[in-house]
Scaffold this motif. Structure first.
Motif, PDB file in Angstrom:
ATOM      1  N   ALA A 110       0.865  -1.187   0.000  1.00 40.70           N
ATOM      2  CA  ALA A 110       0.000   0.000   0.000  1.00 40.70           C
ATOM      3  C   ALA A 110       0.902   1.238   0.000  1.00 40.70           C
ATOM      4  CB  ALA A 110      -0.920   0.013   1.210  1.00 40.70           C
ATOM      5  N   PHE A 111       0.319   2.393  -0.268  1.00 40.08           N
ATOM      6  CA  PHE A 111       1.157   3.586  -0.452  1.00 40.08           C
ATOM      7  C   PHE A 111       1.866   4.011   0.828  1.00 40.08           C
ATOM      8  CE2 PHE A 111      -0.015   7.747   1.259  1.00 40.08           C
ATOM      9  CZ  PHE A 111      -1.240   7.495   1.848  1.00 40.08           C
ATOM     10  N   LYS A 112       1.409   3.512   1.975  1.00 39.14           N
ATOM     11  CA  LYS A 112       2.060   3.874   3.231  1.00 39.14           C
ATOM     12  C   LYS A 112       3.549   3.497   3.225  1.00 39.14           C
ATOM     13  CE  LYS A 112      -1.902   5.106   5.220  1.00 39.14           C
ATOM     14  NZ  LYS A 112      -2.963   4.744   4.266  1.00 39.14           N
ATOM     15  N   ASP A 145      -3.614   0.038   6.704  1.00 46.94           N
ATOM     16  CA  ASP A 145      -2.368  -0.030   5.950  1.00 46.94           C
ATOM     17  C   ASP A 145      -1.164   0.582   6.664  1.00 46.94           C
ATOM     18  OD1 ASP A 145      -3.506  -1.392   3.826  1.00 46.94           O
ATOM     19  OD2 ASP A 145      -4.213   0.452   2.893  1.00 46.94           O
ATOM     20  N   PRO A 265      -7.487   9.286  -3.471  1.00 49.05           N
ATOM     21  CA  PRO A 265      -8.476   8.676  -2.568  1.00 49.05           C
ATOM     22  C   PRO A 265      -8.076   9.021  -1.137  1.00 49.05           C
ATOM     23  CG  PRO A 265      -6.955   6.990  -3.388  1.00 49.05           C
ATOM     24  CD  PRO A 265      -6.565   8.289  -4.052  1.00 49.05           C
ATOM     25  N   THR A 266      -8.950   9.722  -0.443  1.00 51.23           N
ATOM     26  CA  THR A 266      -8.520  10.397   0.779  1.00 51.23           C
ATOM     27  C   THR A 266      -9.179   9.871   2.045  1.00 51.23           C
ATOM     28  OG1 THR A 266      -8.017  12.383  -0.476  1.00 51.23           O
ATOM     29  CG2 THR A 266      -8.402  12.683   1.858  1.00 51.23           C
ATOM     30  N   GLY A 267      -8.367   9.820   3.101  1.00 46.36           N
ATOM     31  CA  GLY A 267      -8.865   9.441   4.415  1.00 46.36           C
ATOM     32  C   GLY A 267      -8.435  10.480   5.427  1.00 46.36           C
ATOM     33  N   ASN A 268      -7.177  10.369   5.846  1.00 45.48           N
ATOM     34  CA  ASN A 268      -6.638  11.274   6.860  1.00 45.48           C
ATOM     35  C   ASN A 268      -6.083  12.563   6.256  1.00 45.48           C
ATOM     36  OD1 ASN A 268      -6.563  11.484   9.606  1.00 45.48           O
ATOM     37  ND2 ASN A 268      -4.790  10.170   9.896  1.00 45.48           N
ATOM     38  N   PHE A 269      -6.195  12.709   4.948  1.00 46.03           N
ATOM     39  CA  PHE A 269      -5.806  13.928   4.215  1.00 46.03           C
ATOM     40  C   PHE A 269      -4.290  14.121   4.118  1.00 46.03           C
ATOM     41  CE2 PHE A 269      -6.132  18.489   2.981  1.00 46.03           C
ATOM     42  CZ  PHE A 269      -7.161  18.384   2.074  1.00 46.03           C
ATOM     43  N   GLY A 270      -3.516  13.064   4.380  1.00 42.51           N
ATOM     44  CA  GLY A 270      -2.063  13.203   4.302  1.00 42.51           C
ATOM     45  C   GLY A 270      -1.562  13.179   2.867  1.00 42.51           C
ATOM     46  N   ASN A 271      -2.043  12.197   2.108  1.00 40.69           N
ATOM     47  CA  ASN A 271      -1.549  12.002   0.755  1.00 40.69           C
ATOM     48  C   ASN A 271      -1.882  13.202  -0.144  1.00 40.69           C
ATOM     49  OD1 ASN A 271      -0.381  10.636  -1.354  1.00 40.69           O
ATOM     50  ND2 ASN A 271      -1.948   9.047  -1.507  1.00 40.69           N
ATOM     51  N   SER A 320      -9.505   1.756   4.350  1.00 41.97           N
ATOM     52  CA  SER A 320      -8.433   2.683   4.740  1.00 41.97           C
ATOM     53  C   SER A 320      -8.879   4.134   4.606  1.00 41.97           C
ATOM     54  CB  SER A 320      -7.186   2.448   3.891  1.00 41.97           C
ATOM     55  OG  SER A 320      -6.787   1.103   4.015  1.00 41.97           O
ATOM     56  N   MET A 321     -10.067   4.344   4.052  1.00 45.43           N
ATOM     57  CA  MET A 321     -10.614   5.699   3.945  1.00 45.43           C
ATOM     58  C   MET A 321     -11.836   5.882   4.832  1.00 45.43           C
ATOM     59  SD  MET A 321     -10.423   5.678  -0.178  1.00 45.43           S
ATOM     60  CE  MET A 321     -11.310   7.209  -0.453  1.00 45.43           C
ATOM     61  N   HIS A 398      -9.722   1.423  -3.265  1.00 44.68           N
ATOM     62  CA  HIS A 398      -9.464   2.819  -2.897  1.00 44.68           C
ATOM     63  C   HIS A 398      -9.208   3.636  -4.159  1.00 44.68           C
ATOM     64  CE1 HIS A 398      -8.731   0.324   0.550  1.00 44.68           C
ATOM     65  NE2 HIS A 398      -8.995   1.363   1.315  1.00 44.68           N
ATOM     66  N   THR A 424      -3.398   3.658  -4.596  1.00 43.51           N
ATOM     67  CA  THR A 424      -2.840   3.549  -3.250  1.00 43.51           C
ATOM     68  C   THR A 424      -2.660   2.137  -2.711  1.00 43.51           C
ATOM     69  OG1 THR A 424      -5.058   3.997  -2.429  1.00 43.51           O
ATOM     70  CG2 THR A 424      -3.536   5.854  -2.484  1.00 43.51           C
ATOM     71  N   ALA A 425      -3.226   1.140  -3.369  1.00 40.51           N
ATOM     72  CA  ALA A 425      -3.011  -0.222  -2.851  1.00 40.51           C
ATOM     73  C   ALA A 425      -3.055  -1.230  -3.982  1.00 40.51           C
ATOM     74  CB  ALA A 425      -4.058  -0.582  -1.800  1.00 40.51           C
TER      75      ALA A 425
END
Ligand SMILES: *Cc1c(COP(=O)(O)O)cnc(C)c1O
Length: 497
Positions: A110-112, A145, A265-271, A320-321, A398, A424-425
């Protein structure tokens, strides 16, 4: 000139990059931000043709100014090596007119991995620089992730321990197996009875507990974070947007200076925030399209100016989102308020008290590079199916959200600028949902996870990643669970203090 960091809530100023990385979160609960966003000092033309590692150095040297050239290059070379299954590290694939930036070629698919392969090296280098004697305890909340990528990055790294909290029932089976089979004497994995927001809030509370910090200090521990609130994660994520632009230029897909859009594709807005930083650094980027699933708190925010987390938390096929409190949005709020920490602090206090806040029109205007969209489960599955049918290319759920949102954006706005989609994954990480989307086989529900992996391999022809092969038979090593209000006690028990 040295670039310093300060808290988005005003409580800490003049912090070096290495200390900001070590701390993770500022002591007033704010996030560290550089006092300015540096401009790239090399042209996109010069960057075209550079390797991922070279590009990484060009970006990171501007932010991590108290690291020497040797230290930084050493971290970069240790991170972006054969752990990735392609020398390109982050390849671009064109399909159906979209450019998919594949960020899932690292060891946990995954992108992490893009940031968490380097964070442990940045952190141990920073610890040496600052003469830290304590053992560093990485506390991480994960929606699936980050946990595995952080575990893989920090496993058996001297001078560190890592404790990961994930929401029981809130991650895919593959994600869970990846975490609970993690080896390394310094690793712990805990399933909490709650959702990702509960896990993230619990971790932040532990960080803000001064009495607990003192107790840890006496035992020779200090906390840090591997979540994207750590600036040491955000900066490495800027690299691949710079790299993607340079690659498009190198491949003559775009003209020098031509603007591209980015969909994330956004979750915690970091990417997506990292993409915004890339734009601020001078990369010709037009719109930043923020794609959400049914937990569309960000879509509502960008369309109304009100952030409101008071709503049902929905479990989706893009787990993950599944997030209602997007931590990194605080950095954008701070920027849009003209770096006014008082304004930001007040809004964040409203968020923690009432679960909502509204920004001013002026602030909304400052965020006009962003636009929000969301995709339902059905729209997500439809775009994955269509892409596979038309081109044979398979994307995960995602990336599916992002592709669906982008298609809708293009239709509604008529904006035909070339667009990069952050992929992202690996589809294998979410094999069941992906197979449900692309195959008409209705016997899937009777198959176990690995039988589905094998079917996906059969119909897509894509190699099964090592990360999936290795958990087929790996022993479960972690089975700890706790209630969401017992996280601190659980940390104390693990550390025996
Ligand atoms: C973490 C994650 C996201 C969301 O990224 P943010 O930086 O949290 O917005 C999207 N897709 C996948 C597969 C992820 O692991």
């Amino acid at each position: 000139m040295e670039l310093m960091y300060q808290s988005t809530r005003g409580g800490e100023k003049n912090v070096t990059a290495s200390l900001a990385i070590l701390k993770g979160l500022a002591k007033d609960g704010g996030l560290f931000m550089p006092t300015r966003i540096p401009m790239l000092d090399i042209s996109m033309k010069q960057l075209a043709g550079k390797t991922y590692q070279e590009t990484a150095y060009e970006v990171m040297k501007l932010f991590f100014t108290d690291f020497t050239e040797d230290e930084l290059k050493n971290c970069i070379n240790k991170a972006y090596d054969s752990k990735f299954d392609t020398e390109e590290i982050a390849p671009l694939t064109k399909a159906d007119g979209m450019y998919f930036l594949e960020l899932y070629h690292g060891s946990t698919i995954a992108f992490k991995d893009m940031a968490l392969s380097i964070l442990p090296h940045l952190m141990t280098t920073a610890a040496k620089k600052n003469h830290v004697k304590n053992e560093i305890v990485i506390l991480t909340a994960t929606s699936g992730d980050t946990g595995k990528a952080a575990l893989a990055g920090f496993a058996d790294v001297d001078g560190t321990r890592i404790i990961v909290f994930y929401p029981k029932g809130g991650v895919s089976r593959i994600q869970e197996l990846q975490m609970v089979t993690q080896t390394g004497d310094n690793t712990s994995v805990v399933a909490i009875h709650g959702n990702f927001d509960d896990a993230q809030t619990g971790v932040k509370e532990i960080f803000n507990d001064k009495v607990f910090a003192q107790r840890l200090e006496e035992k020779g521990f200090q906390l840090s974070s591997a979540n994207s609130i750590n600036i040491g994660r955000l900066v490495p994520q800027i690299v691949y947007y710079v790299y993607a632009y340079a690659k498009l230029l190198e491949n003559q897909e775009i003209e020098d200076g031509e603007k591209i859009n980015i969909t994330v594709p956004t979750g915690n807005f970091g990417n997506i925030l990292a993409a915004y930083f890339a734009k601020q650094m001078g990369v010709p980027i037009g719109k930043l399209i923020c794609a959400s699933n049914d937990n569309k708190v960000l879509y509502d925010f960008f369309t109304t100016g009100t952030y409101d987390k008071n709503r049902e938390f929905i479990l989706t096929n893009s787990p993950s989102m599944d997030i209602l409190i997007s931590s990194n949005l605080e950095r954008l709020i701070y920027l849009s308020a003209g770096c006014n920490s008082d304004v930001n602090k007040k809004l964040m206090e409203e968020l923690s008290k009432d679960g909502r806040y509204t920004v001013t029109e002026e602030m909304s205007k400052n965020m006009k590079d962003f636009c929000g969209g969301y995709a339902t489960e059905a729209e997500n599955a439809a775009v994955i199916r269509k892409l596979f049918k038309d081109t044979g290319y398979v994307i995960d759920t995602h990336t599916g959200v992002a592709a669906a949102v982008y298609q809708e954006y293009k239709k509604e706005t008529g904006d035909t600028q070339k667009t990069v989609i952050a992929s992202t994954a690996s589809p294998y990480k979410f094999s069941r949902s992906v197979m449900e989307a692309i195959s008409s086989d209705d016997s899937l529900e009777h198959l176990d996870e690995f039988e589905i992996v094998d079917r996906l391999h059969k119909i897509s022809g894509m190699d099964i990643p090592q990360a999936v092969e290795e958990i087929r038979s790996a022993a479960v090593r972690h089975n700890m669970e706790c209630d969401k209000d017992q996280m601190k006690e659980t940390v104390a028990r693990i550390l025996d203090c």
